[in-house]
Design a protein around this motif. Structure first.
Motif, PDB file in Angstrom:
ATOM      1  N   SER A 288      -1.762  11.888  -6.200  1.00  0.00           N
ATOM      2  CA  SER A 288      -2.428  12.268  -7.447  1.00  0.00           C
ATOM      3  C   SER A 288      -1.627  11.670  -8.611  1.00  0.00           C
ATOM      4  O   SER A 288      -0.400  11.601  -8.545  1.00  0.00           O
ATOM      5  N   PRO A 289      -2.296  11.243  -9.663  1.00  0.00           N
ATOM      6  CA  PRO A 289      -1.558  10.676 -10.797  1.00  0.00           C
ATOM      7  C   PRO A 289      -0.996  11.749 -11.733  1.00  0.00           C
ATOM      8  O   PRO A 289      -0.341  11.436 -12.709  1.00  0.00           O
TER       9      PRO A 289
ATOM     10  N   PRO B 153      -8.091   0.164  -9.227  1.00  0.00           N
ATOM     11  CA  PRO B 153      -7.283   1.388  -9.300  1.00  0.00           C
ATOM     12  C   PRO B 153      -6.861   1.974  -7.961  1.00  0.00           C
ATOM     13  O   PRO B 153      -5.928   2.743  -7.907  1.00  0.00           O
ATOM     14  N   PHE B 154      -7.548   1.636  -6.855  1.00  0.00           N
ATOM     15  CA  PHE B 154      -7.187   2.268  -5.590  1.00  0.00           C
ATOM     16  C   PHE B 154      -6.509   1.304  -4.631  1.00  0.00           C
ATOM     17  O   PHE B 154      -6.448   1.537  -3.441  1.00  0.00           O
ATOM     18  N   SER B 155      -6.007   0.213  -5.169  1.00  0.00           N
ATOM     19  CA  SER B 155      -5.330  -0.765  -4.330  1.00  0.00           C
ATOM     20  C   SER B 155      -4.011  -0.222  -3.798  1.00  0.00           C
ATOM     21  O   SER B 155      -3.295   0.504  -4.476  1.00  0.00           O
ATOM     22  N   LEU B 156      -3.691  -0.583  -2.566  1.00  0.00           N
ATOM     23  CA  LEU B 156      -2.391  -0.210  -1.989  1.00  0.00           C
ATOM     24  C   LEU B 156      -1.416  -1.378  -2.077  1.00  0.00           C
ATOM     25  O   LEU B 156      -0.336  -1.322  -1.514  1.00  0.00           O
ATOM     26  N   VAL B 157      -1.831  -2.435  -2.766  1.00  0.00           N
ATOM     27  CA  VAL B 157      -0.937  -3.588  -2.932  1.00  0.00           C
ATOM     28  C   VAL B 157      -0.124  -3.395  -4.210  1.00  0.00           C
ATOM     29  O   VAL B 157      -0.686  -3.315  -5.299  1.00  0.00           O
ATOM     30  N   PRO B 158       1.209  -3.266  -4.071  1.00  0.00           N
ATOM     31  CA  PRO B 158       2.017  -3.072  -5.277  1.00  0.00           C
ATOM     32  C   PRO B 158       1.949  -4.278  -6.199  1.00  0.00           C
ATOM     33  O   PRO B 158       1.609  -5.381  -5.774  1.00  0.00           O
TER      34      PRO B 158
ATOM     35  N   CYS C 151       2.802   4.147  -4.773  1.00  0.00           N
ATOM     36  CA  CYS C 151       2.018   3.012  -5.277  1.00  0.00           C
ATOM     37  C   CYS C 151       0.604   3.457  -5.659  1.00  0.00           C
ATOM     38  O   CYS C 151       0.096   3.101  -6.733  1.00  0.00           O
ATOM     39  N   LEU C 152      -0.008   4.264  -4.799  1.00  0.00           N
ATOM     40  CA  LEU C 152      -1.378   4.710  -5.081  1.00  0.00           C
ATOM     41  C   LEU C 152      -1.416   5.579  -6.342  1.00  0.00           C
ATOM     42  O   LEU C 152      -2.314   5.427  -7.184  1.00  0.00           O
ATOM     43  N   ALA C 153      -0.424   6.459  -6.497  1.00  0.00           N
ATOM     44  CA  ALA C 153      -0.361   7.294  -7.708  1.00  0.00           C
ATOM     45  C   ALA C 153      -0.209   6.409  -8.948  1.00  0.00           C
ATOM     46  O   ALA C 153      -0.852   6.647  -9.976  1.00  0.00           O
TER      47      ALA C 153
ATOM     48  N   ASP D 118       8.952   3.839  -2.710  1.00  0.00           N
ATOM     49  CA  ASP D 118       9.013   3.149  -1.419  1.00  0.00           C
ATOM     50  C   ASP D 118       7.727   3.300  -0.599  1.00  0.00           C
ATOM     51  O   ASP D 118       7.510   2.563   0.339  1.00  0.00           O
ATOM     52  N   LYS D 119       6.900   4.282  -0.953  1.00  0.00           N
ATOM     53  CA  LYS D 119       5.713   4.523  -0.126  1.00  0.00           C
ATOM     54  C   LYS D 119       4.427   4.113  -0.852  1.00  0.00           C
ATOM     55  O   LYS D 119       4.154   4.548  -1.968  1.00  0.00           O
ATOM     56  N   LEU D 120       3.633   3.287  -0.169  1.00  0.00           N
ATOM     57  CA  LEU D 120       2.412   2.774  -0.785  1.00  0.00           C
ATOM     58  C   LEU D 120       1.346   3.857  -0.907  1.00  0.00           C
ATOM     59  O   LEU D 120       0.620   3.906  -1.894  1.00  0.00           O
TER      60      LEU D 120
END
Ligand SMILES: [Mg+2]
Length: 172
Positions: free
Chosen positions: A95-96, A2-7, A124-126, A118-120
């Motif tokens: 935040s989601p 859940p906390f990955s920054l990889v799209p 992406c994190l959300a 566009d922003k990881l």
């Protein structure tokens, strides 16, 4: 993770995220960031290409909503009105909560939702925290300021990891 920054998937621009591809991915609701994702920063009016893209999503029966950290400014409100698309402001990404609010408003489910941005560290994190598909595009207009160039460099390894995975899976 859940906390990955990889799209989950990476594209050159939003136009590559076609209705056909979304259908293939099982996505019935596309949420999207605005600045650097659908238009260059501070763009006042959507262009023809973006209007056509939104129309194509609509024709395909895919829901669409802009989810932005913008504080419901006049520009964003007018931009969305011109596109005739709903807008979830003050999303507070990473935040989601903005994504959850948008899914609730659209009557969708996380399993059939994708978040495009566009922003990881925010989009992406959300998306990952909300449990929706994380789609990333290269920033519209490229990295202009010094800070954007730094951000670009910091994001590069995560994008590379995504590209490698996509190649392995035969997605590109
Ligand atoms: Mg953005």
């Amino acid at each position: 993770m859940p906390f990955s920054l990889v799209p989950d998937l990476l594209f050159d621009d939003y136009a590559a995220v076609t209705p056909a591809l979304l259908r293939e991915l099982g996505v019935t609701l596309l949420l999207s960031d605005l600045d650097f994702t659908l238009a260059a920063k501070a763009t006042r009016h959507p262009d023809r290409a973006l209007k056509d893209y939104i129309a194509a999503l609509r024709d395909a029966g895919i829901g669409f909503m802009i989810v932005s950290n913008n504080r419901s400014g006049k520009r964003v409100t007018e931009f969305c009105a011109e596109l005739s698309v709903p807008y979830q402001g003050r999303a507070g990404k990473p935040s989601p909560r903005g994504i959850f609010a948008a899914i609730g408003r659209a009557g969708g489910t996380a399993a059939h939702t994708a978040m495009l941005g566009d922003k990881l560290l925010t989009d992406c994190l959300a998306a990952k925290r909300a449990g929706v598909l994380a789609l990333t595009v290269e920033p519209v207009g490229g990295a202009a300021t010094a800070w954007q160039k730094v951000l670009h460099a910091l994001q590069a390894p995560f994008k590379s990891a995504c590209r490698r995975r996509m190649q392995k899976n035969g997605k590109k």
